[in-house]
Design an enzyme around this catalytic site. Sequence first.
Site, short mmCIF file in Angstrom:
data_model
loop_
_atom_site.label_atom_id
_atom_site.label_comp_id
_atom_site.label_asym_id
_atom_site.label_seq_id
_atom_site.Cartn_x
_atom_site.Cartn_y
_atom_site.Cartn_z
N VAL A 136 0.95 -1.12 0.03
CA VAL A 136 -0.05 0.06 0.09
C VAL A 136 0.95 1.13 -0.03
O VAL A 136 1.58 1.50 1.12
CB VAL A 136 -0.83 -0.03 1.13
CG1 VAL A 136 -1.70 1.34 1.41
CG2 VAL A 136 -1.96 -1.31 1.28
N PRO A 137 1.23 1.91 -1.36
CA PRO A 137 2.37 2.59 -1.35
C PRO A 137 2.10 4.21 -0.79
O PRO A 137 2.16 5.15 -1.50
CB PRO A 137 2.49 2.74 -2.96
CG PRO A 137 1.12 2.64 -3.25
CD PRO A 137 0.26 1.83 -2.43
N CYS A 138 2.29 4.18 0.42
CA CYS A 138 2.10 5.53 1.21
C CYS A 138 3.63 6.23 0.95
O CYS A 138 3.58 7.45 0.92
CB CYS A 138 2.07 5.36 2.70
SG CYS A 138 3.21 4.12 3.62
N HIS A 139 4.47 5.65 0.41
CA HIS A 139 5.88 6.39 0.27
C HIS A 139 5.70 7.18 -1.15
O HIS A 139 6.59 8.17 -1.33
CB HIS A 139 7.03 5.38 -0.13
CG HIS A 139 6.64 4.39 -1.33
ND1 HIS A 139 6.04 3.18 -1.20
CD2 HIS A 139 7.06 4.47 -2.62
CE1 HIS A 139 6.11 2.63 -2.30
NE2 HIS A 139 6.57 3.35 -3.11
#
Length: 200
Positions: A136-139
């Site tokens: 889950v690409p919070c970056h």
Amino acid sequence: MQYHPSTVQTSTSTRLGTVRLAASPQGLVGLWFDGQRHQPAQLYGPHAWPQDLHHPVLVAAIEQLHQYLRGERTGFELPLDLAGGTPFQQDVWRALLSIGCGHTTSYGALSQQLGRPAAVRAVGAAVGRNPVSVVVPCHRVLGRDGSLTGYAGGLERKAALLQLEGALPSEPEKRATQPEHAHAKAQPTGRAKAPAKAAA
């Protein structure tokens, strides 16, 4: 957060450090870097989730994670169990899944996407509590001016992930494209900015 009582865990070594993963019967519930903020207490100690080296979701998650870090894949095909978060947090985490590899967004834009333009701080807090890093690409969420901002796994890792995806110039690229005589402050270009000093 509330996790399924049958949650199990495992770990793997990567070039960004040890990664701990957990899964429930419904899917992957977490992926945390070693030392990451907001790790669940159940990863350690006498009440830790049991180790399971053969859980099919964990086996697949480790394989796909290493493929991603080698640049062999740009997305993940894994069942996710995000039910441990609040309804608002789950909405934010699902919105993160819409940010494609190589792309970034801002906290403000994410708030607009969710129909909550005044909730930038709340959205930022939910992004910071994302339990499934990388997948889950919070970056891929940046400050309004394109700067790297807080990342629970550390700004050095955030920069490394964005460089891997081509959303952040590598150090050699930046040195090659920046004239030695340039003194004017660069204007935002829409690409992520590397931090002056990466904080772990």
